[in-house]
Design a protein around this motif. Structure first.
Motif, PDB file in Angstrom:
ATOM      1  N   TRP A  21     -79.566 -74.742  42.776  1.00  0.00           N
ATOM      2  CA  TRP A  21     -78.181 -74.328  42.962  1.00  0.00           C
ATOM      3  C   TRP A  21     -77.545 -75.079  44.123  1.00  0.00           C
ATOM      4  N   ARG A  22     -76.221 -75.090  44.094  1.00  0.00           N
ATOM      5  CA  ARG A  22     -75.403 -75.572  45.216  1.00  0.00           C
ATOM      6  C   ARG A  22     -74.266 -74.578  45.368  1.00  0.00           C
ATOM      7  N   LEU A  23     -73.873 -74.317  46.608  1.00  0.00           N
ATOM      8  CA  LEU A  23     -72.872 -73.288  46.851  1.00  0.00           C
ATOM      9  C   LEU A  23     -71.862 -73.779  47.877  1.00  0.00           C
ATOM     10  N   ASN A  24     -70.603 -73.573  47.578  1.00  0.00           N
ATOM     11  CA  ASN A  24     -69.567 -73.863  48.565  1.00  0.00           C
ATOM     12  C   ASN A  24     -68.601 -72.698  48.624  1.00  0.00           C
ATOM     13  N   MET A  25     -68.064 -72.465  49.792  1.00  0.00           N
ATOM     14  CA  MET A  25     -67.029 -71.456  49.996  1.00  0.00           C
ATOM     15  C   MET A  25     -65.733 -72.198  50.284  1.00  0.00           C
ATOM     16  N   ILE A  26     -64.663 -71.769  49.612  1.00  0.00           N
ATOM     17  CA  ILE A  26     -63.375 -72.425  49.818  1.00  0.00           C
ATOM     18  C   ILE A  26     -62.308 -71.386  50.111  1.00  0.00           C
ATOM     19  N   SER A  27     -61.218 -71.866  50.644  1.00  0.00           N
ATOM     20  CA  SER A  27     -60.062 -71.026  50.925  1.00  0.00           C
ATOM     21  C   SER A  27     -59.376 -70.632  49.623  1.00  0.00           C
ATOM     22  N   ALA A  28     -58.594 -69.568  49.664  1.00  0.00           N
ATOM     23  CA  ALA A  28     -57.761 -69.191  48.521  1.00  0.00           C
ATOM     24  C   ALA A  28     -56.401 -69.876  48.587  1.00  0.00           C
ATOM     25  N   ASP A  29     -56.235 -70.765  49.556  1.00  0.00           N
ATOM     26  CA  ASP A  29     -54.986 -71.525  49.680  1.00  0.00           C
ATOM     27  C   ASP A  29     -55.140 -72.823  48.880  1.00  0.00           C
ATOM     28  N   PRO A  30     -54.361 -73.004  47.809  1.00  0.00           N
ATOM     29  CA  PRO A  30     -54.533 -74.171  46.947  1.00  0.00           C
ATOM     30  C   PRO A  30     -54.219 -75.502  47.615  1.00  0.00           C
ATOM     31  N   ASN A  31     -53.478 -75.479  48.714  1.00  0.00           N
ATOM     32  CA  ASN A  31     -53.176 -76.721  49.421  1.00  0.00           C
ATOM     33  C   ASN A  31     -54.334 -77.142  50.312  1.00  0.00           C
ATOM     34  N   SER A  32     -54.939 -76.206  51.020  1.00  0.00           N
ATOM     35  CA  SER A  32     -56.007 -76.561  51.954  1.00  0.00           C
ATOM     36  C   SER A  32     -57.269 -77.024  51.238  1.00  0.00           C
ATOM     37  N   VAL A  33     -57.513 -76.552  50.005  1.00  0.00           N
ATOM     38  CA  VAL A  33     -58.748 -76.942  49.307  1.00  0.00           C
ATOM     39  C   VAL A  33     -58.735 -78.408  48.885  1.00  0.00           C
ATOM     40  N   LEU A  34     -57.575 -79.009  48.839  1.00  0.00           N
ATOM     41  CA  LEU A  34     -57.494 -80.418  48.448  1.00  0.00           C
ATOM     42  C   LEU A  34     -58.187 -81.321  49.448  1.00  0.00           C
ATOM     43  N   PHE A  35     -58.305 -80.845  50.708  1.00  0.00           N
ATOM     44  CA  PHE A  35     -58.875 -81.665  51.779  1.00  0.00           C
ATOM     45  C   PHE A  35     -60.228 -81.152  52.258  1.00  0.00           C
ATOM     46  N   ASP A  36     -60.756 -80.113  51.617  1.00  0.00           N
ATOM     47  CA  ASP A  36     -62.045 -79.550  51.999  1.00  0.00           C
ATOM     48  C   ASP A  36     -63.142 -80.584  51.755  1.00  0.00           C
ATOM     49  N   GLN A  37     -63.976 -80.828  52.769  1.00  0.00           N
ATOM     50  CA  GLN A  37     -65.061 -81.794  52.617  1.00  0.00           C
ATOM     51  C   GLN A  37     -66.378 -81.252  53.154  1.00  0.00           C
ATOM     52  N   GLN A  38     -66.571 -79.947  53.010  1.00  0.00           N
ATOM     53  CA  GLN A  38     -67.840 -79.375  53.453  1.00  0.00           C
ATOM     54  C   GLN A  38     -68.919 -79.649  52.417  1.00  0.00           C
TER      55      GLN A  38
ATOM     56  N   TYR B 123     -68.620 -70.600  56.414  1.00  0.00           N
ATOM     57  CA  TYR B 123     -67.513 -69.658  56.321  1.00  0.00           C
ATOM     58  C   TYR B 123     -66.526 -69.837  57.481  1.00  0.00           C
ATOM     59  N   MET B 124     -67.062 -70.036  58.680  1.00  0.00           N
ATOM     60  CA  MET B 124     -66.202 -70.175  59.860  1.00  0.00           C
ATOM     61  C   MET B 124     -65.387 -71.475  59.831  1.00  0.00           C
ATOM     62  N   LYS B 125     -65.838 -72.459  59.080  1.00  0.00           N
ATOM     63  CA  LYS B 125     -65.139 -73.741  59.009  1.00  0.00           C
ATOM     64  C   LYS B 125     -64.081 -73.803  57.911  1.00  0.00           C
ATOM     65  N   ILE B 126     -63.975 -72.747  57.110  1.00  0.00           N
ATOM     66  CA  ILE B 126     -62.964 -72.733  56.049  1.00  0.00           C
ATOM     67  C   ILE B 126     -61.589 -72.638  56.689  1.00  0.00           C
ATOM     68  N   TYR B 127     -60.696 -73.548  56.283  1.00  0.00           N
ATOM     69  CA  TYR B 127     -59.315 -73.432  56.749  1.00  0.00           C
ATOM     70  C   TYR B 127     -58.660 -72.360  55.903  1.00  0.00           C
ATOM     71  N   PRO B 128     -58.247 -71.244  56.509  1.00  0.00           N
ATOM     72  CA  PRO B 128     -57.780 -70.121  55.700  1.00  0.00           C
ATOM     73  C   PRO B 128     -56.460 -70.363  54.972  1.00  0.00           C
ATOM     74  N   GLY B 129     -55.564 -71.150  55.556  1.00  0.00           N
ATOM     75  CA  GLY B 129     -54.262 -71.356  54.917  1.00  0.00           C
ATOM     76  C   GLY B 129     -53.423 -70.097  54.966  1.00  0.00           C
ATOM     77  N   THR B 130     -52.316 -70.127  54.273  1.00  0.00           N
ATOM     78  CA  THR B 130     -51.403 -68.986  54.305  1.00  0.00           C
ATOM     79  C   THR B 130     -51.189 -68.358  52.937  1.00  0.00           C
ATOM     80  N   LEU B 131     -51.685 -68.989  51.889  1.00  0.00           N
ATOM     81  CA  LEU B 131     -51.455 -68.488  50.538  1.00  0.00           C
ATOM     82  C   LEU B 131     -52.686 -67.759  50.012  1.00  0.00           C
ATOM     83  N   GLU B 132     -52.459 -66.734  49.229  1.00  0.00           N
ATOM     84  CA  GLU B 132     -53.522 -66.011  48.537  1.00  0.00           C
ATOM     85  C   GLU B 132     -53.372 -66.335  47.057  1.00  0.00           C
ATOM     86  N   ALA B 133     -53.859 -67.505  46.671  1.00  0.00           N
ATOM     87  CA  ALA B 133     -53.707 -67.984  45.305  1.00  0.00           C
ATOM     88  C   ALA B 133     -55.044 -68.535  44.827  1.00  0.00           C
TER      89      ALA B 133
END
Length: 197
Positions: A14-31, A47-57
């Motif tokens: 398996w491989r696992l990643n956690m991402i923000s619910a902000d659709p803009n910030s996930v475009l630049f996620d490189q964890q 988890y602490m490195k996720i950029y939370p953003g402002t949108l819940e999408a």
């Protein structure tokens, strides 16, 4: 809940990643994803490195991450089973409708599982929050997934049930006694030679 969920994953594969619910910030996620051998501290650091953003999408975020994030495309195997666990204390506010997300997710992988860890409706909730995850629950029900109350002390059920549903088969129960000389195994419609099964 992160450690409990991590402990429910299988020993390998398996491989696992956690991402923000902000659709803009996930475009630049490189964890880089977590892999077998990583522990709860690694997961909490991610988890602490996720950029939370402002949108819940969440729906838009998953679609953007998988379709448009080039780093994600470098490590997500297109032939692997996919498990998405949506974790939110409010409802989804994506531009896409629930039905559009369901259509997209249906085509994302042959084997996919969806789980939600969200605020329940007030009558069933373990804690009070004015924004139950109605859209997340609707999509999860569509895929016969598991929904866990975000205020529950144990989030591992979402992973445990998902893992059981996407484990590869190593045997099948037959309803009748087989006639051995007539048995055939086909992969994508092509017969497999008997010495390979």
């Amino acid at each position: 809940g992160i450690e409990a969920m991590l402990n429910e994953l299988p020993e390998s594969g398996w491989r696992l990643n956690m991402i923000s619910a902000d659709p803009n910030s996930v475009l630049f996620d490189q964890q880089f994803p977590l892999v077998p051998g990583d522990d709860a501290m690694d997961a909490k650091e991610m988890y602490m490195k996720i950029y939370p953003g402002t949108l819940e999408a969440g729906f838009d975020a998953i679609m953007n991450y998988m379709d448009y994030n080039s780093y994600a495309q470098s490590w997500i195997r297109p032939d692997a089973s996919l498990l998405v666990v949506l974790v939110s204390d409010e409802d989804d506010q994506s531009i896409v409708s629930v039905e559009e997300f369901e259509d997209w997710y249906s085509l994302a992988r042959p084997q996919r599982f969806l789980a939600s860890i969200v605020q329940f409706l007030p009558a069933d909730a373990l804690c009070t929050n004015p924004s139950p995850g109605v859209r997340y629950m609707e999509a999860t029900n569509y895929f016969n997934g598991v929904i866990v109350d975000i205020c529950s002390t144990d989030w591992s059920k979402g992973i445990r049930d998902a893992e059981a549903s996407i484990e590869p088969y190593d045997s099948w129960n037959l309803r009748r006694e087989p006639v051995e000389e007539t048995l055939a195994v086909l992969i994508d419609g092509a017969p497999l030679p008997q010495n390979q099964w």
